[in-house]
Design a protein around this motif. Sequence first.
Motif, PDB file in Angstrom:
ATOM      1  N   THR A 430       0.790  -1.222   0.000  1.00  0.00           N
ATOM      2  CA  THR A 430       0.000   0.000   0.000  1.00  0.00           C
ATOM      3  C   THR A 430       0.827   1.279   0.000  1.00  0.00           C
ATOM      4  N   TYR A 431       1.917   1.354   0.762  1.00  0.00           N
ATOM      5  CA  TYR A 431       2.508   2.646   1.080  1.00  0.00           C
ATOM      6  C   TYR A 431       3.805   2.986   0.349  1.00  0.00           C
ATOM      7  N   SER A 432       4.470   2.032  -0.277  1.00  0.00           N
ATOM      8  CA  SER A 432       5.661   2.385  -1.040  1.00  0.00           C
ATOM      9  C   SER A 432       5.256   3.175  -2.279  1.00  0.00           C
ATOM     10  N   ILE A 433       6.219   3.829  -2.907  1.00  0.00           N
ATOM     11  CA  ILE A 433       5.940   4.631  -4.105  1.00  0.00           C
ATOM     12  C   ILE A 433       6.020   3.716  -5.319  1.00  0.00           C
ATOM     13  N   VAL A 434       4.880   3.387  -5.897  1.00  0.00           N
ATOM     14  CA  VAL A 434       4.804   2.431  -7.004  1.00  0.00           C
ATOM     15  C   VAL A 434       4.770   3.196  -8.326  1.00  0.00           C
ATOM     16  N   VAL A 435       5.683   2.831  -9.228  1.00  0.00           N
ATOM     17  CA  VAL A 435       5.881   3.595 -10.452  1.00  0.00           C
ATOM     18  C   VAL A 435       5.598   2.736 -11.681  1.00  0.00           C
ATOM     19  N   GLY A 436       4.684   3.217 -12.524  1.00  0.00           N
ATOM     20  CA  GLY A 436       4.441   2.633 -13.831  1.00  0.00           C
ATOM     21  C   GLY A 436       5.187   3.412 -14.900  1.00  0.00           C
ATOM     22  N   GLY A 437       4.863   3.159 -16.191  1.00  0.00           N
ATOM     23  CA  GLY A 437       5.667   3.762 -17.236  1.00  0.00           C
ATOM     24  C   GLY A 437       4.900   4.377 -18.384  1.00  0.00           C
ATOM     25  N   TYR A 438       5.573   5.329 -19.061  1.00  0.00           N
ATOM     26  CA  TYR A 438       5.074   5.897 -20.308  1.00  0.00           C
ATOM     27  C   TYR A 438       6.266   6.276 -21.174  1.00  0.00           C
ATOM     28  N   ASP A 439       5.983   6.685 -22.432  1.00  0.00           N
ATOM     29  CA  ASP A 439       7.014   7.074 -23.391  1.00  0.00           C
ATOM     30  C   ASP A 439       7.119   8.590 -23.402  1.00  0.00           C
ATOM     31  N   GLU A 440       8.282   9.134 -22.977  1.00  0.00           N
ATOM     32  CA  GLU A 440       8.405  10.584 -22.910  1.00  0.00           C
ATOM     33  C   GLU A 440       8.507  11.221 -24.297  1.00  0.00           C
ATOM     34  N   VAL A 441       8.760  10.425 -25.341  1.00  0.00           N
ATOM     35  CA  VAL A 441       8.887  10.980 -26.689  1.00  0.00           C
ATOM     36  C   VAL A 441       7.524  11.368 -27.256  1.00  0.00           C
ATOM     37  N   ASP A 442       6.596  10.409 -27.283  1.00  0.00           N
ATOM     38  CA  ASP A 442       5.274  10.714 -27.850  1.00  0.00           C
ATOM     39  C   ASP A 442       4.178  10.799 -26.789  1.00  0.00           C
ATOM     40  N   LYS A 443       4.579  10.684 -25.512  1.00  0.00           N
ATOM     41  CA  LYS A 443       3.674  10.822 -24.359  1.00  0.00           C
ATOM     42  C   LYS A 443       2.646   9.688 -24.257  1.00  0.00           C
ATOM     43  N   SER A 444       2.836   8.625 -25.027  1.00  0.00           N
ATOM     44  CA  SER A 444       1.904   7.502 -24.973  1.00  0.00           C
ATOM     45  C   SER A 444       2.199   6.634 -23.761  1.00  0.00           C
ATOM     46  N   LEU A 445       1.194   5.905 -23.305  1.00  0.00           N
ATOM     47  CA  LEU A 445       1.369   5.007 -22.174  1.00  0.00           C
ATOM     48  C   LEU A 445       2.163   3.779 -22.600  1.00  0.00           C
ATOM     49  N   TYR A 446       2.918   3.222 -21.683  1.00  0.00           N
ATOM     50  CA  TYR A 446       3.636   1.967 -21.904  1.00  0.00           C
ATOM     51  C   TYR A 446       2.645   0.832 -21.707  1.00  0.00           C
ATOM     52  N   ALA A 447       2.330   0.138 -22.801  1.00  0.00           N
ATOM     53  CA  ALA A 447       1.239  -0.838 -22.774  1.00  0.00           C
ATOM     54  C   ALA A 447       1.453  -1.951 -21.758  1.00  0.00           C
ATOM     55  N   ALA A 448       2.715  -2.324 -21.519  1.00  0.00           N
ATOM     56  CA  ALA A 448       2.998  -3.423 -20.599  1.00  0.00           C
ATOM     57  C   ALA A 448       3.014  -2.996 -19.133  1.00  0.00           C
ATOM     58  N   SER A 449       2.953  -1.700 -18.868  1.00  0.00           N
ATOM     59  CA  SER A 449       3.027  -1.206 -17.498  1.00  0.00           C
ATOM     60  C   SER A 449       1.905  -1.804 -16.648  1.00  0.00           C
ATOM     61  N   GLY A 450       2.267  -2.345 -15.483  1.00  0.00           N
ATOM     62  CA  GLY A 450       1.286  -2.976 -14.601  1.00  0.00           C
ATOM     63  C   GLY A 450       0.188  -2.021 -14.175  1.00  0.00           C
ATOM     64  N   ARG A 451      -1.027  -2.547 -14.110  1.00  0.00           N
ATOM     65  CA  ARG A 451      -2.189  -1.738 -13.755  1.00  0.00           C
ATOM     66  C   ARG A 451      -2.814  -2.220 -12.445  1.00  0.00           C
ATOM     67  N   GLY A 452      -3.504  -1.319 -11.782  1.00  0.00           N
ATOM     68  CA  GLY A 452      -4.231  -1.659 -10.575  1.00  0.00           C
ATOM     69  C   GLY A 452      -5.659  -2.026 -10.897  1.00  0.00           C
ATOM     70  N   SER A 467       9.750   5.287 -19.294  1.00  0.00           N
ATOM     71  CA  SER A 467      10.139   3.882 -19.142  1.00  0.00           C
ATOM     72  C   SER A 467      10.426   3.162 -20.456  1.00  0.00           C
ATOM     73  N   ILE A 468      10.374   3.868 -21.597  1.00  0.00           N
ATOM     74  CA  ILE A 468      10.554   3.208 -22.889  1.00  0.00           C
ATOM     75  C   ILE A 468      11.847   3.677 -23.557  1.00  0.00           C
ATOM     76  N   SER A 469      12.740   2.723 -23.809  1.00  0.00           N
ATOM     77  CA  SER A 469      13.996   2.983 -24.530  1.00  0.00           C
ATOM     78  C   SER A 469      14.741   4.186 -23.960  1.00  0.00           C
ATOM     79  N   VAL A 470      14.886   4.205 -22.661  1.00  0.00           N
ATOM     80  CA  VAL A 470      15.612   5.296 -22.003  1.00  0.00           C
ATOM     81  C   VAL A 470      17.092   4.947 -21.965  1.00  0.00           C
ATOM     82  N   GLU A 471      17.914   5.813 -22.528  1.00  0.00           N
ATOM     83  CA  GLU A 471      19.344   5.536 -22.610  1.00  0.00           C
ATOM     84  C   GLU A 471      20.008   5.806 -21.271  1.00  0.00           C
ATOM     85  N   GLY A 472      20.829   4.843 -20.852  1.00  0.00           N
ATOM     86  CA  GLY A 472      21.552   4.976 -19.601  1.00  0.00           C
ATOM     87  C   GLY A 472      23.029   5.167 -19.846  1.00  0.00           C
TER      88      GLY A 472
END
Length: 552
Positions: A430-452, A467-472
């Motif tokens: 419940t209380y941890s910071i849970v993070v899903g993903g999206y594509d910062e290039v076209d602002k679309s949602l990351y389809a595989a990102s877990g949902r509640g 969360s999509i193709s982010v270069e490290g």
Amino acid sequence: MLSEYLLEDFKNIDELRQKYPKIIFRQITDAVYIVEVPPEGKDELEVLVMNTEYIQEVYLYGLNSEESLQESGILVFHNYPYGQLRGNGVLLGFLDTGIDYTNDVFRYEDGSSRILSIWDQTLEGNVPFNLGFGAEFTKTEIDAALKTMDPFSLVPTKDEIGHGTYIAGLAGGKDRPGYTNYVGAAPDSDFIVVKMREASHDLKEHFFIKDSVTAYSDGAILTALNYLVNKSAELERPLVICVAVGNNFGGHDGTNVIERYIQSLTLVPGLVIVTAAGNEGNSGHHYKGKLSQGEKKSVEVNIAEGENGFILSLWTKSIDKMSIGIRTPIGQVVERVPLNPYKKENFKFSLQKSEVTIEYKYPDSNTGGESIKISLKNPIPGIWQIDVYGDYIINGTFDMWIPRTGFVEANTRFSEPNLETTVCVPATETYSIVVGGYDEVDKSLYAASGRGPTRQNIIKPDLIAPSISVEGPIINGSPLSYTGTSVGASITAGACALLLQWSIIEGNLPTINTRIAKEVLIRGANRQPGIDYPNNIEGYGRLDFQNSFLVM
């Protein structure tokens, strides 16, 4: 090979070791122990099970894998005219595949390391905090190794996979020599790292997971969390922990042992825990159904070619009781198996090599409700039918999960999956910071990102991040990019390091903990027009660290 279990009970560890000398006990909290049993200790295990109410098998977890920083409102604070925030004085903690400590992004201008300690669970050496295994390497040892031609001859810990190095670099790396100008979210933070020990061959075999697949047990994760928290206390420094592993085992309701441990840590001042939502949103691995009293519901599971087996789990609501039967693709049937608590029933088929084991857990020790484990060994490919019967129904809702992506073949999935409640354990805490993903290039949602939501109807994720193709950072000579919610979690962890600097190092909010940090981030999250918030895809919106400060 060691087999591994979890013991939850208030026991004296010295008495346990004296009474069961062939069994290895590792204490995590006053009431949680990791139990490791070598082959010669199986007789003692039988006695322990008879004398203990709450001993259970462990589960296995897999990895959830500068434009991003600008998008998330982080980069502006690196050179903020009214006070820079770069993670100074804050620790970033990772439990993952390890870290390449020789990488420039983890070093200062003088070549010394920003890594204060590494606990490698896979090696033998200096054992930290009486944890009983592994080897700890200090900053002094790492710095000495970095001055030699062959650092690994002195400090032999390596990240053979690269995932841990990547997420640590994304959260806090900085190429100070300037070869690449790479910068992470919290470039002045320091690091403490755990390279987790992979699950044994026997454990992987039990869960039908290939040896080549990266998987970690509850024990590896719990001891890693324990180490990071103790190390932070020893160093007297605030800490952000990034948890980038997950699975589909457990009730997805916050009752898993790791989730309960994390929940206890979310109250600790100066500690922030960030978890990745997982990449199961479009995997087809979750099914939701509803039954009335006496009704039967047939659930179809498509099993792919080459599938050697998996454990499918079913969880009921509240005080409901259900039972199951099974039909194979060639029409062989396991008739309805009566609910017989805590007894395994094994079935073999005359016309195929497939085996089915059904185990009812009622009441389940974590949830108080009912759970059913269906183990399918060597299942023939095709459509299998799970018949679910409503024996005693008040609510009637039930959930079923196939193991996470990577633990099963790509086309093993429910024929009619449900996209909800696909956030992985332990992110259903419940209380941890849970993070899903999206594509910062076209602002679309990351389809595989877990949902509640979670099975307790709590909205997850809390927010989403790039969360999509982010270069490290450059690893092994080339830039590495990942896609997955572990990417968004690591960026968010870096943002939290900046928040801890402002709150604790600079004395503005010394009581901050995970719960407060979450409220700060979700309050300032970027919310898209025309969308109702919070919701179970984006949570409270997209990470916007700059706005979180403005509305704090």
